[in-house]
Design a protein around this motif. Sequence first.
Motif, mmCIF file in Angstrom:
data_model
loop_
_atom_site.group_PDB
_atom_site.id
_atom_site.type_symbol
_atom_site.label_atom_id
_atom_site.label_comp_id
_atom_site.label_asym_id
_atom_site.label_seq_id
_atom_site.Cartn_x
_atom_site.Cartn_y
_atom_site.Cartn_z
ATOM 1 N N GLY A 1 0.900 -1.270 0.187
ATOM 2 C CA GLY A 1 0.307 0.084 0.215
ATOM 3 C C GLY A 1 0.909 1.673 -0.275
ATOM 4 N N ASP A 2 0.797 2.108 -0.695
ATOM 5 C CA ASP A 2 0.804 3.551 -0.567
ATOM 6 C C ASP A 2 -0.294 4.186 -0.612
ATOM 7 O OD1 ASP A 2 3.608 2.693 -1.212
ATOM 8 O OD2 ASP A 2 3.714 2.279 -3.049
ATOM 9 N N ILE A 3 -0.135 5.565 -0.158
ATOM 10 C CA ILE A 3 -0.326 6.797 -0.225
ATOM 11 C C ILE A 3 0.100 7.807 -0.568
ATOM 12 C CG2 ILE A 3 -2.129 8.900 1.527
ATOM 13 C CD1 ILE A 3 -1.864 5.510 3.150
ATOM 14 N N ILE A 4 -0.669 8.274 -2.071
ATOM 15 C CA ILE A 4 0.200 9.789 -2.294
ATOM 16 C C ILE A 4 -0.392 10.529 -1.868
ATOM 17 C CG2 ILE A 4 0.428 11.007 -4.506
ATOM 18 C CD1 ILE A 4 0.526 8.156 -5.907
ATOM 19 N N SER A 5 -0.104 11.837 -1.164
ATOM 20 C CA SER A 5 -0.588 13.329 -0.929
ATOM 21 C C SER A 5 -0.908 14.048 -1.469
ATOM 22 C CB SER A 5 0.408 14.133 0.899
ATOM 23 O OG SER A 5 0.219 14.976 0.994
ATOM 24 N N LEU A 6 -1.848 14.341 -1.719
ATOM 25 C CA LEU A 6 -2.563 15.421 -2.908
ATOM 26 C C LEU A 6 -2.124 16.553 -2.958
ATOM 27 C CD1 LEU A 6 -4.468 13.508 -5.425
ATOM 28 C CD2 LEU A 6 -2.023 13.965 -5.609
ATOM 29 N N CYS A 7 -3.388 16.732 -1.029
ATOM 30 C CA CYS A 7 -3.077 18.149 -1.351
ATOM 31 C C CYS A 7 -3.469 17.928 0.586
ATOM 32 C CB CYS A 7 -4.483 18.455 -1.486
ATOM 33 S SG CYS A 7 -4.815 20.243 -0.832
ATOM 34 N N GLN A 8 -2.730 18.481 1.370
ATOM 35 C CA GLN A 8 -2.405 18.787 3.408
ATOM 36 C C GLN A 8 -3.112 19.764 3.939
ATOM 37 O OE1 GLN A 8 -1.581 15.452 5.617
ATOM 38 N NE2 GLN A 8 -2.262 14.464 3.045
ATOM 39 N N MET A 9 -3.532 20.419 3.321
ATOM 40 C CA MET A 9 -4.240 21.299 3.899
ATOM 41 C C MET A 9 -5.220 21.969 4.039
ATOM 42 S SD MET A 9 -2.102 24.959 1.435
ATOM 43 C CE MET A 9 -2.958 25.912 2.290
ATOM 44 N N ALA A 10 -5.909 21.916 4.892
ATOM 45 C CA ALA A 10 -6.723 21.308 5.789
ATOM 46 C C ALA A 10 -7.670 22.790 5.692
ATOM 47 C CB ALA A 10 -6.372 21.407 7.408
ATOM 48 N N ASN B 1 -1.346 -14.096 -9.025
ATOM 49 C CA ASN B 1 -2.926 -13.742 -8.298
ATOM 50 C C ASN B 1 -2.472 -12.856 -7.350
ATOM 51 O OD1 ASN B 1 -4.264 -16.165 -9.507
ATOM 52 N ND2 ASN B 1 -3.057 -16.927 -7.526
ATOM 53 N N THR B 2 -2.022 -11.546 -8.171
ATOM 54 C CA THR B 2 -2.501 -9.900 -7.310
ATOM 55 C C THR B 2 -3.407 -9.421 -7.678
ATOM 56 O OG1 THR B 2 -0.272 -9.402 -8.507
ATOM 57 C CG2 THR B 2 -0.765 -9.936 -6.377
ATOM 58 N N VAL B 3 -4.047 -8.256 -7.576
ATOM 59 C CA VAL B 3 -4.819 -7.305 -8.380
ATOM 60 C C VAL B 3 -4.399 -6.081 -7.424
ATOM 61 C CG1 VAL B 3 -7.056 -7.741 -6.703
ATOM 62 C CG2 VAL B 3 -7.620 -6.803 -8.908
ATOM 63 N N SER B 4 -4.183 -5.195 -8.081
ATOM 64 C CA SER B 4 -3.957 -4.007 -8.188
ATOM 65 C C SER B 4 -4.866 -3.272 -8.266
ATOM 66 C CB SER B 4 -2.804 -2.895 -8.578
ATOM 67 O OG SER B 4 -1.345 -4.255 -8.232
ATOM 68 N N VAL B 5 -5.090 -1.462 -7.231
ATOM 69 C CA VAL B 5 -5.937 -0.767 -7.311
ATOM 70 C C VAL B 5 -6.122 1.078 -6.579
ATOM 71 C CG1 VAL B 5 -8.007 -0.889 -5.323
ATOM 72 C CG2 VAL B 5 -9.239 -0.439 -7.077
ATOM 73 N N ASN B 6 -6.611 1.095 -7.607
ATOM 74 C CA ASN B 6 -5.710 3.101 -7.078
ATOM 75 C C ASN B 6 -7.209 3.687 -6.504
ATOM 76 O OD1 ASN B 6 -3.259 4.574 -8.331
ATOM 77 N ND2 ASN B 6 -3.985 2.266 -9.210
ATOM 78 N N VAL B 7 -7.310 4.105 -5.592
ATOM 79 C CA VAL B 7 -8.031 4.976 -4.856
ATOM 80 C C VAL B 7 -8.065 6.506 -4.566
ATOM 81 C CG1 VAL B 7 -10.405 5.428 -3.172
ATOM 82 C CG2 VAL B 7 -9.710 2.564 -4.040
ATOM 83 N N LEU B 8 -8.917 7.796 -4.558
ATOM 84 C CA LEU B 8 -8.933 8.555 -4.530
ATOM 85 C C LEU B 8 -9.751 9.311 -2.772
ATOM 86 C CD1 LEU B 8 -7.925 11.463 -5.041
ATOM 87 C CD2 LEU B 8 -10.059 12.230 -6.426
ATOM 88 N N ALA B 9 -9.371 9.629 -2.442
ATOM 89 C CA ALA B 9 -10.247 10.395 -1.098
ATOM 90 C C ALA B 9 -9.597 11.209 -0.997
ATOM 91 C CB ALA B 9 -9.826 9.151 -0.156
ATOM 92 N N VAL B 10 -10.677 11.946 -0.596
ATOM 93 C CA VAL B 10 -11.226 13.519 0.609
ATOM 94 C C VAL B 10 -11.923 13.792 1.168
ATOM 95 C CG1 VAL B 10 -11.462 16.100 -0.883
ATOM 96 C CG2 VAL B 10 -11.042 14.353 -1.956
ATOM 97 N N GLU C 1 -5.495 12.612 -1.306
ATOM 98 C CA GLU C 1 -5.020 11.185 -1.071
ATOM 99 C C GLU C 1 -5.212 10.531 -1.885
ATOM 100 O OE1 GLU C 1 -3.217 11.538 3.663
ATOM 101 O OE2 GLU C 1 -5.075 9.423 2.703
ATOM 102 N N CYS C 2 -4.032 10.445 -2.662
ATOM 103 C CA CYS C 2 -4.517 9.158 -4.192
ATOM 104 C C CYS C 2 -4.208 7.483 -3.144
ATOM 105 C CB CYS C 2 -4.026 8.590 -4.868
ATOM 106 S SG CYS C 2 -3.917 7.292 -5.912
ATOM 107 N N TRP C 3 -4.551 6.307 -3.181
ATOM 108 C CA TRP C 3 -4.191 4.996 -1.838
ATOM 109 C C TRP C 3 -3.878 4.818 -3.283
ATOM 110 C CZ3 TRP C 3 -5.649 3.753 3.184
ATOM 111 C CH2 TRP C 3 -5.687 4.710 4.053
ATOM 112 N N GLN C 4 -2.712 4.164 -3.256
ATOM 113 C CA GLN C 4 -2.628 2.895 -4.468
ATOM 114 C C GLN C 4 -2.062 1.058 -3.686
ATOM 115 O OE1 GLN C 4 0.769 4.352 -5.813
ATOM 116 N NE2 GLN C 4 0.089 4.877 -7.800
ATOM 117 N N LEU C 5 -3.851 0.113 -3.795
ATOM 118 C CA LEU C 5 -3.119 -0.439 -2.962
ATOM 119 C C LEU C 5 -2.630 -2.437 -3.745
ATOM 120 C CD1 LEU C 5 -6.443 0.547 -1.297
ATOM 121 C CD2 LEU C 5 -4.500 0.563 -0.137
ATOM 122 N N LYS C 6 -2.273 -2.952 -3.390
ATOM 123 C CA LYS C 6 -2.202 -4.287 -3.883
ATOM 124 C C LYS C 6 -2.590 -5.263 -2.843
ATOM 125 C CE LYS C 6 0.932 -6.774 -5.966
ATOM 126 N NZ LYS C 6 2.458 -6.958 -6.770
#
Length: 558
Positions: A51-60, A433-442, A449-454
């Motif tokens: 799992g990786d999390i790409i930070s796109l905006c951390q300004m609350a 036997n792996t599967v990967s997916v990207n999820v944008l979370a706000v 953030e973009c979550w990249q999960l395998k």
Amino acid sequence: MENQLRFNISDKRIKYSGAKKIYSFSKDHISEFNHRHNAVFSNYDLTLEEGDIISLCQMANNQSNLGILRNRQLRESAIMAAALSAISVGLIGRGSLNKIPRDKITKKLTDELKRANDRTAAQVMAEVLQTTTETLPMGEEVLIESTITEGVRIKPGKEAGGNPTIAVGALFGKEEHRQQYGLPTARNVSLLSMGNDVIDGTTKSIKGIHSSLTALFLTESNVKRHLPDIYVQRWMGGAYFEEFNPRETNLLDAAEIIAHSYGLSRPDKLSSFFLDRKRHYPAMDILNNAGITTPFDKDGDLFPAIILGFEDIHFPDGRRLYSMIGDIGGSAEWAVGVLPLVWRGGQAIGMLTSQSSLTRGDVSPEQLWNDRFHYTEEEFMLIQDARFEQKPYFSIKDILDDPFAGGISAFGCITDNYYLPFMEGVKTNREDNTVSVNVLAVNSLGIMECWQLKFKCNHSLENTARLMMSPKQTLADLEGKELEDAIGKMLKDDKIRKRYRIFFNNEYYPALIPVHDKLVILHKAINTLIERGALQEKDREIIHITSRLVDDWFISYD
């Protein structure tokens, strides 16, 4: 002469120019994550591997504190619901139309494939939420109600409506809490509202083309107005602007307001996104004549709304994706896209339009545009029922009591995303036997953030796909006693029984009225749904058998 200001986003691709701050999950983090979501992952024989999390905006935004969604398991469950529903479509139905010989493709078959993908995504999304809410410890319990959804509306001449979805009124939580819904609940049980579009870009999903995704949000806010599932005209941008009445504001004046909100010197520096529909051509002409670019896409206008004004994406001419000025699309897509946009600091106005007028195929683009507010009597009734008759336009504050109550939204990429190019669609590897997916979370703090999960499929990709399939696929070729025996077998297994109940709710909601944790069947509605092609005779048989085998699910009436 080619209009350089109007282009398909596939032809002039957005580029990401920002830095990528990546947080990679440690082994301990992965172990904790698998433990926290074990009940969900075991449903599909999955284990998180990377799992990786790409930070796109951390300004609350300093207007929210996440509320009950400070609970990590609950907050992550929205991300898992988007991720696993995207994976389910990626494994089962993505690109399904491409497998059909061209001479065999019909409108009916295309619609069936679209419904199948909606059905798959809705099944898994609902299961993730139900499994999570069932396993939350006392003191952290929640009851989630679906309040905004897409798929209900009829598109005359195009779609019969009633597509499988997580319908308005669906509840997720422990059984004792669902039974008490509408009555005073225990203080330790928090109520959450949910909005969803189980697939935005369903046509793209069956063709396997870009920017198809699953979408949902959870919020602590009460939904104070029901948003009818009809078309909404939209004015929105990634910077805040004061509300204006679009009935009294022409497109160029609206462009001036939105340009000013960004601090742009002139409106001709703007871009304004549209769906490629005949109804939009007059508006696009007006904006193009003023120097405003109008990038368009063939399907899906939810995701562009979320990222309007995002500073790190640009078209080849250097412009950002700034706004929507007059685009007309679904109401659920408006709401599910607008809430995270507002969390990010943006603003949006919507206005209900006449779907019956806008779906006519026998008139010019100019007449479609001019008739967009020519409501039918039924549409006037919908508007009155939603209590919009006294205000011709609305913002998210007219829908939610408190837009900045604790909340999270998540968007799972079924196919490669052209708006955030590093977000790839579901990828499989049969060798391991792996599967990967990207999820944008706000979230409601405005953090993006973009979550990249395998994930590892513990046995095989095929086994995971089988576990994600809707129960209806098992019943598709059965009839009579075989059908009844198959349904009876499902209902005897506690785990499959829960899956079947979710399928039943997601599939037949247009003919069901939920009352606490029971259902009223509307038999005349079933007839109507069959007549217009939304359901088949097989569905009537499934409903009849189910109501007989588990009569305790239903409330009878004369």
